[in-house]
Structures are given as C-alpha cells and as structure tokens.
Design a protein around this motif. Structure first.
Motif, PDB file in Angstrom:
ATOM      1  N   PHE A 102      21.515 -76.619  -0.255  1.00 41.72           N
ATOM      2  CA  PHE A 102      20.971 -77.760  -1.011  1.00 41.72           C
ATOM      3  C   PHE A 102      19.590 -78.145  -0.478  1.00 41.72           C
ATOM      4  O   PHE A 102      19.349 -78.111   0.724  1.00 41.72           O
ATOM      5  N   LYS A 106      19.917 -81.059  -4.326  1.00 43.42           N
ATOM      6  CA  LYS A 106      20.068 -80.107  -5.438  1.00 43.42           C
ATOM      7  C   LYS A 106      20.319 -78.703  -4.873  1.00 43.42           C
ATOM      8  O   LYS A 106      19.790 -78.347  -3.828  1.00 43.42           O
ATOM      9  N   SER A 108      19.962 -75.025  -4.221  1.00 40.19           N
ATOM     10  CA  SER A 108      18.842 -74.090  -4.276  1.00 40.19           C
ATOM     11  C   SER A 108      19.360 -72.703  -3.854  1.00 40.19           C
ATOM     12  O   SER A 108      20.503 -72.563  -3.411  1.00 40.19           O
TER      13      SER A 108
END
Ligand code: ASP
Length: 692
Positions: A102, A106, A108
């Motif tokens: 993350f 988010k 990744s």
C-alpha cells in the motif's frame, strides 16, 4: 480473445491456498465452484481479511489494545484506529491476488496476467502492471492461430512393445522411437496441442519409494523434480505414485501374473493303456481273479447241483461230472472279465452268487477303465510344477522375482495378503537377487529354467505370444492400469485425459493394441500346435502296448501248442509201445498158422485174403512226432483225423465210443465189407456192456 486475471492460478503459492480452501467444506467448494479457480472478488476479500489480520496482529504486538464500546449515535472515534490504519498501510504480503503493498492507503504494485484463448483454453502470455508496463512473454500467441509452439519433454523407458528403438542407425529425434506409446503420443499431442521430445530416463527404473528414506527413484523422481513434463510408457498408476505425481486417465488395464517355462509334455508311453488304473489296482484285479476262480472251483465241487450225469439216459450211472474243473473255473472268470462270456454256466445258487458278484465287479472295473482310458489317451498331459502364486509361495525349489524398482515390486512389498507377504520375504532375502533390471532379463532368466517371473500381464501376453516355450501360470494377482504421468498440477493432465478418453471411444487404442500385440509376424502359432496335438488320433506311441501284449499272447499260445504237441506225441508213443506189446502177446496166444504169421485183409474186390503180416515198425518218439507234424502240416485233406492212428478196432473198450445200433450204418453182408465206423476220441464215455 484476450483476457486479464488478477489471480495467477499457475503460481504454486496460489495453488496451495486454493487447495487448503477447498478442504473447508461446504464454504470452500462454493467459493471455488469445484473448478480450482477462484473469482477475483472472493480472492480480493480473502486478501483484504488477511491484510487486516496482519495489521491488527502488528498493532497488538507493539501496544496493548484498548477496546472500547462504540456507539452509533456519537461520533467518538476509536483511539487505536489511526494506528491500525498505519499498520495496515505497512503490510506487505503475497496474497491470492499477487503481491500486496500500500502507498498512502492505496494498493500499489499489483499486476494483471494477460491471457489468450487457444485450443479452448486460456494461456498466460504476459502481464500488465499499473505503471503502464506490459510484459508479453509469448508474442507468438498474438499472431498464430494454429498449433502452439510448446515442446514438452517426455521421459520414458525402453520397453517392448511400448517404446522401442528402431534398428535404423541414421535417424534423429523422435523418429528413432517406435511402439505403442510412441503411436499414442502422436495422437495425443495432436489432440492436446503440443510438440514433444522423447528421452530415455537416467536410471531405467519406473519409480519406487525407499521406505526408509522416503526418496523416490526412476521416472517418478524426475517428474517430482520437474525435470520432464510427461512420463509416457508402461507406467502403472498406484496409490503411492498418485500422491506425488499426477496421472491421466488410464489407457490400458492389466494385472500382475506369473511367466513360466512351458511345462514338459509327459513322454508318450507304449503301455499307456495301463495308466487308467493304478498298479495296485491291476495287482488287486489279478488277485481277485485268482481268488474268484479258486472260490468258484471249490464252491462248485461242494455244491451237489454242479454235479451232473453226462449221459442223462443212463440214470443208474455212478459217474458224475462237474463242469467247473480248475481250468474251467479260471476260463469262466477270465471270459467274463473280458466281457466275452464262456460256454460254462453256473447252475447252483452258490456258484451263481459267486458268478453274479464277479460280473458286477467286472462291470464296474471295465466301465471305470473305459471311461478313464479315453481321458488318459486323448488329453495331453503336462507336468506342471506350479499352477498359482500359492504354489510358488509354498515351495523353495523354483526361484521367483520381479522387475526392480517398479510397481510390481511395490505390490508385493506393500501387500497385506499373507501369501504375497511370504513371497516378498522370500524375494527380499534371496541371494543372489531374484529381482531383474529389465523385463528382457526376467524373460531370459525364465527361459534358462527354474525361475518364475512375476510381471504385468501386458508384457506377459506379448512375450508368450512370441515364444512358445513360455506360458502364463494362474490368473491375475491384482488389477492395475497404465496412465501418462505428469508433475503434480500439470496443466496437461486434463487435456491428455480428454484425448485418451476420445481415443478409447473411437477404438484407436484398441487398434494400436492389435497393431503392436497381434499383427506382428513373429507370433508363435501355439493354437495350431494345440489343435494338432488334440485332433491327432492316438499313435503307436500311445497304444502300441496292446499290440505288444497281443504278440506276446500269440507267442505264448504257440509255445503252449508246441508243448502240447510234444506231450501228446510222447503219450502216443508210449501208448503204442504198450499196445504193440499186448498185441504181440495176443497173437502168440492165438497160435499163428505156421511159422509165418498171416493177417486177414480185404483185397480190391472186397474178398478176404490172407497176407503175410508186415512187421509193425517200432515207433520212436521222434518218428511219432514227425508223423504228427506231417499230418498237422497237411494243407488239404480231411478235417478229421483218427484219434488213435493205428488199429482202431483194437482200441481199449474203455476209451471207445460205441454207437447205438440205430446209429450204425448197415453192414453190407453181400460184398462182405465191414461196416465203417468212425472212431472218436473220448475219455469220458465208456462202453456199457449191460446196455449195448
Ligand atoms: N509398469 C511397471 C511400473 O510402472 C513395471 C513393473 O513393475 O512391472 O513400475
């Protein structure tokens, strides 16, 4: 068609998770839908829960979690919430949906697999990452629509008729090989869509697990190590192998059986007609014959009903006769034993009982003999030392063994059946070893003799069809099948299984079997051989003995006839001498007419004339015999002969039959001829002066 997926089902890590998931019934099944493939959504949820757990776990390790009751009414946040968020943000983990990382809350660094549909299946041809990178690993897949350019490495073992090296020397690649499995591979590769390259395995073994170290060898080892994509050959599917490698659907069924040298035929015997009854029985029959003959003789002598008057017209006779003399008794019993009967018949109840019981005995003996004779003479008998695995286990004279490092060896080692355990103990302990490195070595050892080879029925059938000196003993000890082996989780397994099923349904596998097992020229013509030996009539070698017996019987009869002849000639010579002596005395008493003695004879006209008596020559035994012989050897002439050759009128009354007056031919008084009387030898009928 091009597709994307987030779960890489080819990854071993993913497969392990999915396999574990499948174990949680029924949830696991419904998630995976019995397909071993998980959809993106449940896979993402699975990873989310894992990430949350890992974050919480990390938080718990760093600080003591303070739990507080939360109300939906008030907006009081949980004190550790932001810490948990930070910990989750820091989690790095390899999940179902690939590597998870993350950045500012988010995800990744994830990737998507790019797939292409080929031959009704999706293949991974590259991958996409969020930073816009596309990495295509199989560019061909985007252009060609036909066969894939995949070459599978196939390992095998040289085994007739599955995989064999051709005799031609300048061949390369797959064209060097031939056999049932090579043909099967040609079909399967076209249907499943792959190219292949055949190689022989390193140690030449199929694969057996070492029970101590747990290590596998042979083809199985190479598949476990993923050194090859497929193992094709006479590879038996069994439990131990199935747990470390995968097998396709079976393409052939078989079982373990015993290969042995054809037992020797029983040498044909001249006196095989004696075989239906055991020697003791023949001796007992001989004994019974003697006892019954003697018994009937004794019983007949005791029984008054067996004595009869030979001349029934003379009731006042004192002489009685008995038909059952010792010789006649023996003749009666042998006549009935031979089913011929005789002219003698018992009259008394006692003798009839003996006769009846003897007839019954002969009925049973002759019927048993006849029935058994047919079986003995027509059935070709073999000396078979073993007829089953049990027979093998029970003995130690004939050695037996299996192929080394194969499923047959494993079958005996792991069997819980007492007989097979016993056989395994024998094979394991036997020195020198009874295990052979190749099937050919096993066959050679069987041909050398005193060795039984436990092998699979497929190879066994092939071998015995080509070598008439070999045979299968007993039935199948188990039931197995051959399959194509793949490393565990190979994507080729299902495709090849489908191809095998299709080939089976179309009858192509059966055709291949016929091609490699039956249609080759070197098949041994065992059936015809058997037919010949069964259809052939019995030869001299089988029943020539009866002819020998017949000749012996004839020879014996001739010897007895000669003895009878000699004995009779001697008796006649003696009788002659006695008679001559008494005749001479009679003539002296009568007083001859002068010094020269005369005798009356009838001349040609029938007139009585006196002629000087010719001195009768003294008959020696030799001349007597010569005369008898001359008479016997005369080819033509009367069937009758005088009982006493000379001077029958002088025969002793006691031994002469005198016919009754009515029987006599009329005397011709006119010409003075004496009536002709035929004298017959009779030792029984006597002249009765009281009743002429
Ligand atoms: N076909 C067998 C195997 O797979 C060989 C044998 O043991 O007879 O091991």
């Amino acid at each position: 068609m091009t597709a994307f997926r987030i779960v890489d089902t080819g990854s071993p890590h993913v497969r392990t998770i999915l396999r574990d998931m499948e174990k949680f019934q029924p949830v696991g099944h419904s998630i995976l839908n019995k397909s071993s493939i998980i959809k993106a959504e449940p896979a993402l949820i699975y990873d989310s829960v894992n990430v949350f757990a890992k974050g919480l776990h990390a938080l718990e390790r760093s600080a003591t979690l303070s739990l507080a009751n939360l109300s939906c009414e008030s907006e009081t946040p949980w004190g550790d919430g932001s810490s948990l968020f930070n910990y989750i943000n820091a989690v790095e983990y390899d999940g179902l949906t690939g590597p998870i990382k993350f950045t500012e809350g988010k995800r990744s660094n994830f990737k998507l697999d790019i797939l292409k549909l080929r031959n009704e299946e999706l293949y991974k041809v590259g991958q996409w990452t969020p930073d816009g990178q596309i990495n295509i690993t199989d560019t061909q897949a985007f252009f060609e629509g036909g066969r894939p350019n995949i070459t599978l490495k196939i390992i095998t073992i040289e085994e007739t008729p599955f995989v064999m090296l051709k005799d031609v020397s300048n061949l390369t690649g797959n064209s060097r090989y031939e056999g049932f499995c090579v043909d099967l591979l040609t079909y399967v590769s076209t249907m499943a869509g792959f190219e292949y390259e055949i190689q022989f395995s390193g140690d030449g073994l199929y694969g057996l697990i070492d029970t101590d170290s747990g290590e596998w060898n042979g083809l199985v080892r190479e598949l476990i190590d993923k050194k090859a994509d497929l193992a094709v050959g006479s590879m038996t599917i069994n439990y131990a192998r199935e747990s470390v490698i995968d097998f396709t659907k079976p393409f052939m069924n078989l079982g373990v059986s015993i290969l042995f040298k054809v037992p020797q035929r029983v040498p044909t015997q001249l006196f095989s007609f004696m075989n239906p009854l055991a020697v003791e029985i023949w001796l007992y029959i001989l004994l019974a014959y003697i006892i019954v003959s003697t018994t009937i003789y004794i019983v007949a002598r005791f029984s008054p009903y067996e004595w009869h008057n030979p001349s029934p017209c003379h009731n006042n006779r004192e002489i009685m006769e008995n038909d059952f003399t010792l010789g006649n008794s023996f003749w009666f019993t042998i006549g009935t034993l031979m089913q011929q009967g005789s002219d003698l018949n018992p009259k008394a109840a006692s003798t009839r009982i003996v006769g009846g019981i003897w007839w019954f005995f002969t009925l049973i003996i002759i019927s048993s003999y006849t029935a058994n004779l047919a079986a003995f003479l027509t059935v070709e008998r073999m000396i078979t030392p073993i007829e089953s695995a049990e027979d093998l286990a029970e003995q130690n004279e004939i050695e037996y063994g299996t192929l080394e490092g194969g499923s047959t060896m494993a079958f005996f080692r792991d069997s819980k059946i007492e007989t097979y355990q016993k056989m395994w103990r024998y094979m394991e302990s036997k020195r020198p070893s009874v295990f052979v490195p190749t099937i050919d070595d096993g066959v050679k050892r069987v041909l050398e003799g005193n060795y039984a080879f436990l092998m699979e029925s497929t190879m066994l059938d092939y071998t015995i069809q080509r070598n008439c000196n070999l045979t299968q003993v007993g039935g199948l000890l188990n039931s197995n099948s051959y399959g194509i082996a793949t490393p565990i989780g190979s994507p080729w397994r299902d495709k090849i299984s489908l191809a095998i099923l299709e080939l089976q349904e179309k009858g192509i596998i059966q055709m291949l079997y016929s091609k490699w097992w039956k249609n080759t020229g070197d098949v041994c013509n065992r059936d015809e051989k058997n037919k010949d030996s069964k259809a052939n009539a019995l030869g001299v070698a089988n029943i020539g003995g009866v002819f020998v017996v017949l000749l012996c019987g004839l020879a014996l009869a001739i010897v007895v006839a000669i003895l009878e002849f000699c004995w009779n000639s001697r008796k006649n010579a003696q009788t002659d001498r006695v008679r001559r002596y008494s005749d001479d005395e009679d003539e002296d008493e009568d007083g001859g007419s002068g010094s020269e003695r005369e005798e009356a004879e009838l001349d040609e006209k029938g007139e009585k004339v006196l002629r000087p008596r010719t001195p009768r020559p003294q008959q020696s035994l030799c001349s007597e015999m010569a005369e008898e012989l001359r008479f016997a050897m005369r080819c033509h002439g009367s069937r009758q002969r005088p009982a006493l050759r000379r001077n029958c009128s002088r025969c002793t009354p006691g031994s002469t039959y005198v016919p009754a007056a009515t029987d006599l031919p009329q005397a011709n008084g006119e010409n003075g001829l004496l009536p002709t009387v035929e004298f017959r030898k009779s030792s029984v009928v006597q002249f009765d002066p009281a009743n002429p």
